[in-house]
Design a protein around this motif. Structure first.
Motif, short mmCIF file in Angstrom:
data_model
loop_
_atom_site.label_atom_id
_atom_site.label_comp_id
_atom_site.label_asym_id
_atom_site.label_seq_id
_atom_site.Cartn_x
_atom_site.Cartn_y
_atom_site.Cartn_z
N UNK A 164 0.82 -1.21 0.00
CA UNK A 164 0.00 0.00 0.00
C UNK A 164 0.85 1.26 0.00
N UNK A 165 2.05 1.17 0.57
CA UNK A 165 2.96 2.31 0.56
C UNK A 165 3.71 2.44 -0.76
N UNK A 166 3.66 1.39 -1.58
CA UNK A 166 4.40 1.39 -2.84
C UNK A 166 3.53 1.95 -3.96
N UNK A 167 4.07 1.91 -5.17
CA UNK A 167 3.32 2.37 -6.34
C UNK A 167 2.68 1.22 -7.11
N UNK A 170 -3.40 -1.06 -7.64
CA UNK A 170 -4.27 -1.77 -6.68
C UNK A 170 -4.66 -3.17 -7.10
N UNK A 171 -4.96 -3.36 -8.39
CA UNK A 171 -5.41 -4.68 -8.83
C UNK A 171 -4.31 -5.74 -8.77
N UNK A 300 -8.26 0.04 -1.11
CA UNK A 300 -7.46 -0.24 0.08
C UNK A 300 -6.67 0.98 0.55
N UNK A 301 -6.01 1.66 -0.38
CA UNK A 301 -5.23 2.84 0.04
C UNK A 301 -6.15 3.92 0.62
N UNK A 302 -7.32 4.07 -0.01
CA UNK A 302 -8.27 5.05 0.50
C UNK A 302 -8.68 4.69 1.92
N UNK A 303 -8.96 3.42 2.18
CA UNK A 303 -9.42 3.00 3.50
C UNK A 303 -8.32 3.17 4.55
N UNK A 304 -7.08 2.87 4.18
CA UNK A 304 -5.98 3.07 5.13
C UNK A 304 -5.87 4.55 5.48
N UNK A 305 -6.00 5.42 4.48
CA UNK A 305 -5.98 6.86 4.75
C UNK A 305 -7.15 7.28 5.62
N UNK A 306 -8.31 6.68 5.40
CA UNK A 306 -9.49 6.99 6.21
C UNK A 306 -9.25 6.61 7.67
N UNK A 412 -9.71 10.30 -2.65
CA UNK A 412 -9.14 10.96 -1.48
C UNK A 412 -10.23 11.24 -0.45
N UNK A 413 -9.97 10.90 0.80
CA UNK A 413 -10.94 11.12 1.87
C UNK A 413 -11.28 12.60 2.01
#
Length: 426
Positions: A164-167, A170-171, A300-306, A412-413
């Motif tokens: 998730x921290x990498x580039x 998502x798929x 996933x990245x959105x949820x981690x940021x949330x 973005x949240x």
């Protein structure tokens, strides 16, 4: 007799078997509790939830104050003796209770199990004390086996966080994770619905509580096999990220009975507050942020940021233990609206929503209502598409058009909260 106990520990039900033998030998009710009061093994029926939480809380407080074990506690007219059950394979480290003010402790007691004897063991013969000490050793072996069983899951958590921290697109995340030990063992090669939980703690408002200790505490606090939304130990993968504990918790797919199963942030706060009420000092705090459920790797990245935004909101709370989730984020932002001048609010809403209203008016589209429904569904593609009776690809096309017209990124949240505020203003 001890060797018989050791043989019993090779069986899944061994801790209960060992404690049952102890009950027959000494006539004592003995249980093993987690640091949040969950009964792991021992006498039946289990203690009342309130009693178990109180005993676990007293244990943590005694450990932090430096009190020597066994810790003797009286609740009502009943006497209890509490003994630590630590991971037998963990290195010996100083107790956090010896120097809490300097924040040099490791808070290891947050990961202990607790052997609870329903009696004051100071009145027992010396031979009984020796047998209890051996039972603690055997329970520590079981504790170590439990930790070893979690290694593959926690390796999965570490690799997921790194992805998730990498580039990595998502798929591709599920494909990358399929080679991990956990995936090989469980045969789970697809993305599963989950929530992110992020925690951070502070001693005296200045020194972080070790994230590794909070990680173990949260792993126990989140287990609710018989809860409205069942969570078993195998549903939790955990790691640390700097001063934060990061957990991925599998939650069930929606059903008619549970249309949107999710972790109960308020209930989690109550469990942790009961356990940590005596352990935390007046200026100490533990803050936890919980995301919305994630049904696809693209979110996933959105949820981690949330979850991390919810953590920041939790850190502003007045309580020593605060858990905040997605609903709290919305209410937090919207509660600030009355503090903004009405003219400024209207101008903000017109600037953000104006392009959508104009487009809908000119082309007879439903972009504004689509946006509103998308936000109501916590940015869940599948839930929103189902409610709008659209194919997910059609919904993606609409959302892409909304982003193009407004110049905002709905992944973005911060963007979603801006749109929520604008829609509230009208």
């Amino acid at each position: 007799m001890v060797e018989r106990h050791r043989r019993l520990l090779t069986d899944p039900g061994a801790p209960d078997s060992v404690l049952e033998l102890l009950e027959h030998s000494l006539g004592l009710d003995v249980r093993v509790l987690s640091p949040t009061g969950r009964q792991i093994a021992g006498a039946r029926p289990p203690l009342r939830a309130k009693t178990a939480a109180a005993l676990a809380g007293r244990y943590l407080a005694a450990r932090r104050s430096g009190e020597a074990a066994p810790h003797r506690v009286t609740l009502g007219e009943r006497h209890y003796s509490l003994m630590p059950v630590r991971d037998a394979t963990a290195p010996s480290t100083p107790s956090a209770s010896s120097t809490p003010s300097s924040a040099t402790g490791d808070a290891a007691e947050l990961g202990d199990w607790v052997l609870v004897v329903e009696a004051d063991t100071s009145n027992r013969p010396a031979a009984d004390g020796e047998l209890l000490d051996r039972i603690v050793e055997l329970a520590a072996d079981a504790r170590s086996a439990h930790n070893r069983a979690k290694l593959a899951l926690n390796d999965l958590a570490r690799q997921l966080l790194d992805l998730l921290h990498s580039r990595v697109p998502p798929d591709e995340i599920p494909v990358r994770l399929s080679s991990t030990a956990q995936a090989v063992v469980s045969q789970k090669y697809t993305w599963q619905r989950c929530q992110f939980v992020v925690a951070r703690g502070e001693w005296h408002g200045a020194h972080p509580i070790p994230a590794s200790a909070l990680r173990v505490l949260l792993e126990e606090a989140l287990i609710q096999p018989d809860g409205p939304v069942p969570v078993s130990p195998e549903d939790i993968a955990a790691t640390v990220d700097g001063e934060q504990a990061v957990l991925f918790v599998l939650v069930p797919e929606p059903t008619d009975a549970l249309p949107d199963p999710a972790l109960d942030a308020a209930a989690l706060q109550r469990r942790l507050a009961a356990a940590l009420g005596r352990w935390l000092g007046p200026t100490d705090s533990v803050s936890i942020g919980v995301s919305s459920p994630v049904g696809a790797p693209g979110n996933a990245r959105r949820a981690l940021g949330e979850a991390r935004t919810a953590l920041r909101v939790a850190a502003e709370g007045p309580e020593r233990v605060t858990v905040r989730g997605p609903d709290d984020l919305t209410s937090h932002i919207l509660s600030l609206l009355p503090l903004i001048p009405a003219e400024t609010r209207r101008a903000f809403a017109a600037r953000l929503l104006g392009p959508l209203r104009d487009h809908d008016s000119r082309h007879q589209t439903d972009l504004l209502s689509t946006l509103e429904k998308f936000l109501e569904c916590d940015a869940s593609w599948t839930a929103c598409a189902a409610q709008l009776h659209l194919h997910v690809n059609s919904l993606r096309h609409r959302i892409a058009r909304i982003e193009q017209l407004t110049g905002r990124d709905l992944a973005r949240l911060e963007t979603r909260l801006d749109f929520l505020a604008a829609l509230r203003v009208g």
